[in-house]
Each structure stands twice: as structure tokens, then as C-alpha cells.
Design a protein around this motif. Structure first.
Motif, PDB file in Angstrom:
ATOM      1  N   MET A  74       0.806  -1.217   0.000  1.00  0.00           N
ATOM      2  CA  MET A  74       0.000   0.000   0.000  1.00  0.00           C
ATOM      3  C   MET A  74       0.843   1.274   0.000  1.00  0.00           C
ATOM      4  SD  MET A  74      -3.167  -0.593  -0.379  1.00  0.00           S
ATOM      5  CE  MET A  74      -2.545  -1.833  -1.506  1.00  0.00           C
ATOM      6  N   ARG A  75       1.945   1.279   0.725  1.00  0.00           N
ATOM      7  CA  ARG A  75       2.773   2.490   0.784  1.00  0.00           C
ATOM      8  C   ARG A  75       3.338   2.847  -0.590  1.00  0.00           C
ATOM      9  NH1 ARG A  75       3.020   1.876   6.290  1.00  0.00           N
ATOM     10  NH2 ARG A  75       3.595   3.794   7.368  1.00  0.00           N
ATOM     11  N   TRP A  76       3.589   1.847  -1.400  1.00  0.00           N
ATOM     12  CA  TRP A  76       4.067   2.089  -2.760  1.00  0.00           C
ATOM     13  C   TRP A  76       2.907   2.414  -3.696  1.00  0.00           C
ATOM     14  CZ3 TRP A  76       3.042  -0.075  -7.490  1.00  0.00           C
ATOM     15  CH2 TRP A  76       3.922   0.233  -8.527  1.00  0.00           C
ATOM     16  N   ILE A 122       7.595   3.643  12.964  1.00  0.00           N
ATOM     17  CA  ILE A 122       7.353   5.095  12.908  1.00  0.00           C
ATOM     18  C   ILE A 122       6.937   5.624  14.271  1.00  0.00           C
ATOM     19  CG2 ILE A 122       5.786   6.856  11.970  1.00  0.00           C
ATOM     20  CD1 ILE A 122       5.804   5.275   9.338  1.00  0.00           C
ATOM     21  N   GLN A 123       6.159   4.838  14.997  1.00  0.00           N
ATOM     22  CA  GLN A 123       5.674   5.258  16.311  1.00  0.00           C
ATOM     23  C   GLN A 123       6.699   5.037  17.417  1.00  0.00           C
ATOM     24  OE1 GLN A 123       1.901   3.270  16.771  1.00  0.00           O
ATOM     25  NE2 GLN A 123       0.903   4.502  15.196  1.00  0.00           N
ATOM     26  N   GLY A 124       7.872   4.505  17.063  1.00  0.00           N
ATOM     27  CA  GLY A 124       8.962   4.393  18.026  1.00  0.00           C
ATOM     28  C   GLY A 124       9.002   3.100  18.817  1.00  0.00           C
ATOM     29  N   LEU A 125       8.265   2.071  18.364  1.00  0.00           N
ATOM     30  CA  LEU A 125       8.236   0.820  19.129  1.00  0.00           C
ATOM     31  C   LEU A 125       9.549   0.062  19.064  1.00  0.00           C
ATOM     32  CD1 LEU A 125       6.502  -1.053  20.876  1.00  0.00           C
ATOM     33  CD2 LEU A 125       5.715  -2.159  18.765  1.00  0.00           C
ATOM     34  N   GLY A 126      10.295   0.227  17.988  1.00  0.00           N
ATOM     35  CA  GLY A 126      11.548  -0.500  17.865  1.00  0.00           C
ATOM     36  C   GLY A 126      12.157  -0.308  16.494  1.00  0.00           C
ATOM     37  N   ILE A 127      12.999  -1.259  16.094  1.00  0.00           N
ATOM     38  CA  ILE A 127      13.680  -1.212  14.804  1.00  0.00           C
ATOM     39  C   ILE A 127      13.114  -2.322  13.924  1.00  0.00           C
ATOM     40  CG2 ILE A 127      15.605  -2.601  15.716  1.00  0.00           C
ATOM     41  CD1 ILE A 127      17.437  -1.046  13.767  1.00  0.00           C
ATOM     42  N   ALA A 128      12.669  -1.963  12.728  1.00  0.00           N
ATOM     43  CA  ALA A 128      12.013  -2.917  11.838  1.00  0.00           C
ATOM     44  C   ALA A 128      12.909  -3.243  10.661  1.00  0.00           C
ATOM     45  CB  ALA A 128      10.685  -2.344  11.342  1.00  0.00           C
ATOM     46  N   VAL A 176      12.586  -3.911   6.811  1.00  0.00           N
ATOM     47  CA  VAL A 176      11.538  -3.630   5.839  1.00  0.00           C
ATOM     48  C   VAL A 176      12.131  -3.499   4.441  1.00  0.00           C
ATOM     49  CG1 VAL A 176      10.170  -2.420   7.581  1.00  0.00           C
ATOM     50  CG2 VAL A 176      11.714  -1.119   6.107  1.00  0.00           C
ATOM     51  N   ASP A 177      11.243  -3.479   3.471  1.00  0.00           N
ATOM     52  CA  ASP A 177      11.681  -3.261   2.099  1.00  0.00           C
ATOM     53  C   ASP A 177      11.995  -1.775   1.893  1.00  0.00           C
ATOM     54  OD1 ASP A 177      11.634  -4.428  -0.872  1.00  0.00           O
ATOM     55  OD2 ASP A 177      10.717  -2.438  -0.876  1.00  0.00           O
ATOM     56  N   GLU A 178      13.161  -1.492   1.322  1.00  0.00           N
ATOM     57  CA  GLU A 178      13.589  -0.099   1.204  1.00  0.00           C
ATOM     58  C   GLU A 178      12.702   0.713   0.258  1.00  0.00           C
ATOM     59  OE1 GLU A 178      17.597  -0.037  -0.148  1.00  0.00           O
ATOM     60  OE2 GLU A 178      17.172  -1.005  -2.070  1.00  0.00           O
ATOM     61  N   THR A 179      12.102   0.072  -0.733  1.00  0.00           N
ATOM     62  CA  THR A 179      11.210   0.791  -1.644  1.00  0.00           C
ATOM     63  C   THR A 179       9.944   1.235  -0.929  1.00  0.00           C
ATOM     64  OG1 THR A 179      12.047  -0.436  -3.561  1.00  0.00           O
ATOM     65  CG2 THR A 179       9.907   0.630  -3.801  1.00  0.00           C
ATOM     66  N   LEU A 180       9.429   0.399  -0.050  1.00  0.00           N
ATOM     67  CA  LEU A 180       8.170   0.701   0.629  1.00  0.00           C
ATOM     68  C   LEU A 180       8.303   1.852   1.622  1.00  0.00           C
ATOM     69  CD1 LEU A 180       6.748  -2.880   1.325  1.00  0.00           C
ATOM     70  CD2 LEU A 180       6.199  -1.332  -0.559  1.00  0.00           C
ATOM     71  N   VAL A 181       9.511   2.089   2.121  1.00  0.00           N
ATOM     72  CA  VAL A 181       9.685   3.161   3.121  1.00  0.00           C
ATOM     73  C   VAL A 181      10.402   4.383   2.561  1.00  0.00           C
ATOM     74  CG1 VAL A 181       9.638   1.590   5.099  1.00  0.00           C
ATOM     75  CG2 VAL A 181      11.829   2.092   3.963  1.00  0.00           C
ATOM     76  N   ARG A 185      12.161   9.952   3.298  1.00  0.00           N
ATOM     77  CA  ARG A 185      12.267  11.295   2.738  1.00  0.00           C
ATOM     78  C   ARG A 185      11.554  12.322   3.615  1.00  0.00           C
ATOM     79  NH1 ARG A 185       9.856  15.151   0.476  1.00  0.00           N
ATOM     80  NH2 ARG A 185       7.845  14.133   0.769  1.00  0.00           N
ATOM     81  N   ALA A 186      10.402  11.910   4.198  1.00  0.00           N
ATOM     82  CA  ALA A 186       9.610  12.826   5.028  1.00  0.00           C
ATOM     83  C   ALA A 186      10.124  12.911   6.461  1.00  0.00           C
ATOM     84  CB  ALA A 186       8.147  12.378   5.028  1.00  0.00           C
ATOM     85  N   GLY A 187      11.136  12.114   6.809  1.00  0.00           N
ATOM     86  CA  GLY A 187      11.699  12.180   8.150  1.00  0.00           C
ATOM     87  C   GLY A 187      10.960  11.367   9.189  1.00  0.00           C
ATOM     88  N   ARG A 188      10.035  10.517   8.753  1.00  0.00           N
ATOM     89  CA  ARG A 188       9.325   9.669   9.721  1.00  0.00           C
ATOM     90  C   ARG A 188      10.164   8.468  10.136  1.00  0.00           C
ATOM     91  NH1 ARG A 188       5.113  11.279   6.133  1.00  0.00           N
ATOM     92  NH2 ARG A 188       5.529   9.499   4.768  1.00  0.00           N
ATOM     93  N   LEU A 189      11.086   8.071   9.271  1.00  0.00           N
ATOM     94  CA  LEU A 189      11.984   6.952   9.549  1.00  0.00           C
ATOM     95  C   LEU A 189      13.404   7.326   9.133  1.00  0.00           C
ATOM     96  CD1 LEU A 189       9.876   3.913   8.220  1.00  0.00           C
ATOM     97  CD2 LEU A 189      10.421   4.394  10.617  1.00  0.00           C
TER      98      LEU A 189
END
Length: 280
Positions: A103-105, A219-225, A227-232, A237-241
Motif C-alpha cells: 500500500m505504501r508504494w 514510525i511510532q517508536g516501538l523499535g527497529i524494523a 523492511v523493504d527499502e522501496t516501501l519506506v 524522505r519525510a523524516g518519519r523513519l
């Protein structure tokens, strides 16, 4: 009576009855009872203020007023149907199935499709299923995910990398919860096995059913995930991650766009395919 009170749904009943001159046959074609057809015609006659039919023992006959009105109503009704058909043909609905992890993509690209192809309506169904069976599922197109796939068009290959909220960027691995996009530790283990430097133990773990949920938790700070680099890409870019490591590893899996049939210009699939793929 005002012109807006004209019972438009009764005009079709009048035209069909005028063709058959038989209530039974007209009712059968309209999938109504004879009584319902009679009431529609009566409502139309009341609005006009004159009879449209003459009732006889052997059936119906058009009245002089009904006979004079019939050609114009036929022409007007046919024009209305043609206008409706043209409007409907200009709005093409594409039934799209996509996994929630994409969905993010996908969503930003659907916005681009909407701007560039306003005649296309995308009926999106999201699912945790990564495949599609066009023989049993009523979709026109689907985004599928898996390894060793060659069908359809390549959207992007999966490449895993760790991400976390900038608020947790100063934390050590021992202080962080490892967020997994599956019920096992496969993705994290795969990434750790490819690292040249010292590894670290996954002491605290949290598992999710989808990668999208793991990304949201990071994003909410629960930990380190992991993930696929394309999806994030947009979240970074927006500074959420942020990416604490520059390395990513390809898993051999990919996201691909597949269709029920070869995309044809007549059903809008070719335009959808071109627009989606050209977004990069």
C-alpha cells in the motif's frame, strides 16, 4: 402538474406496451405484474391529461393522442439511453487486488493514475494474500508478491534494510525491540547473515502479520524494523523513519503487476498499466 413530476419510469412501460399492444406481453418483458404496468400507464395518462390507449375486449389500441406522441417519445427515450451508454463507457472500472504490504508504494501511484486517467475508476481490494487466481477471483488486475516469479510486469524487487524512528536513532541494539514483518525471524536473520561487521542478538522481539504494520510500529517508536527499502522511501524522505545502516539485501522476491488477460485499450487496462508503470 409541473414538468418535474413527469413519471419518467412510466415512459418505458408505455413504449413497450405500445409495441406489444398487450399487457401480458409487456409485463413479461418488464418483469412486472400486469397491474403494475397498468398503474404506470395510468400515472402517465393522468400527467398528460388524455388517454394513451383505448381498451377493448380483444386488447389495446393506441388512442389518437398516444399514436401521435409515440414517435417523439421513442426518439427521446432512445436518445436518453444513448447518452447514458456513452457516459457509462467513459467510466471504466478496474477491479484491482493488492497485498496490504504494497500500500505504501501503491497509493501515491493510484493518485497519479486518477489525475492522468480520470475516466478510470480503480476498485481496490486489499488482502494479506500475495497471489491471485483469475479463474476463481473476479479481479481484472492484481499486484502479486513472491520469489521466482516471472508473470506480468516487474514493479520492484524486495530489498531489506533496518529502519527506526529518528527519536530512537541514538539507541543501541540491546535497547531496541526487533520488529518482524512475519511470525518468524526470517527477514532479520537474512539481513544479519549478510553483514560483514559484528552481529547482535535479537533479545526483544515483536512480530506482525504484515510489513505495513511493522513499518507503522517503527514510525511510532516501538523499535527497529526490517523492511523493504522501496516501501519506506517516502517515510525516510519525510523524516518519519531513518536508516541506521546503509546496507540492504535482496531476497529474491519481487512485486509484479498481472492481468486477467492481455491489457487491451478497449477495457482501460492498457492505460492503467502504462500509467502505473511509468510512475517508476
Amino acid at each position: 402538474m409541473s414538468r418535474r413530476s413527469l413519471p419518467l419510469n412510466a415512459i418505458d412501460a408505455f413504449l413497450i406496451t405500445a409495441r406489444h399492444l398487450n399487457l401480458t406481453h409487456a409485463a413479461r418483458e418488464l418483469c412486472l405484474t400486469q397491474g403494475a404496468v397498468s398503474r404506470k400507464i395510468a400515472a402517465l395518462e393522468e400527467w398528460f391529461g388524455f388517454p394513451l390507449f383505448e381498451r377493448h375486449a380483444r386488447g389495446l389500441r393506441l388512442s389518437s393522442q398516444g399514436s401521435a406522441l409515440l414517435p417523439e417519445l421513442q426518439s427521446a427515450f432512445e436518445h436518453l439511453l444513448n447518452v447514458a451508454d456513452r457516459a457509462r463507457s467513459q467510466q471504466t472500472v478496474i477491479r484491482l487486488k493488492a497485498p496490504t504490504c504494497a500500500m505504501r508504494w501503491l497509493v501515491p501511484r493510484l493518485l497519479d493514475v486518477e489525475r492522468e486517467q480520470p475516466e478510470l475508476q480503480i476498485a481496490l481490494t486489499t488482502t494479506t494474500d500475495h497471489n491471485v487466481n483469475f479463474k476463481t477471483e473476479s479481479y481484472d488486475a492484481a499486484i502479486v508478491f513472491g520469489t521466482h516469479m516471472s508473470a506480468g510486469d516487474l514493479l520492484f524487487e524486495e530489498a531489506l534494510t533496518p529502519v527506526l524512528s529518528p527519536l530512537r536513532a541514538g539507541s543501541t541494539p540491546e535497547q531496541l525491540t526487533f520488529l518482524h514483518p512475519t511470525r518468524d525471524k526470517t527477514d532479520w536473520s537474512l539481513w544479519l547473515a549478510k553483514q560483514d561487521g559484528p552481529t547482535f542478538a535479537m533479545r526483544k522481539n515483536q512480530h506482525f502479520d504484515t510489513m505495513d504494520l511493522a513499518i507503522t510500529a517503527a514510525i511510532q517508536g516501538l523499535g527497529i524494523a526490517i523492511v523493504d527499502e522501496t516501501l519506506v522511501k517516502e517515510d525516510i524522505r519525510a523524516g518519519r523513519l531513518t536508516r541506521p545502516f546503509r546496507t540492504s539485501i535482496k531476497t529474491g522476491a519481487s512485486y509484479r503487476l498481472v492481468f486477467r488477460e492481455s491489457p487491451g485499450a478497449e477495457n482501460g487496462l492498457a492505460a492503467f498499466r502504462s500509467c502505473l508503470l511509468n510512475q517508476g
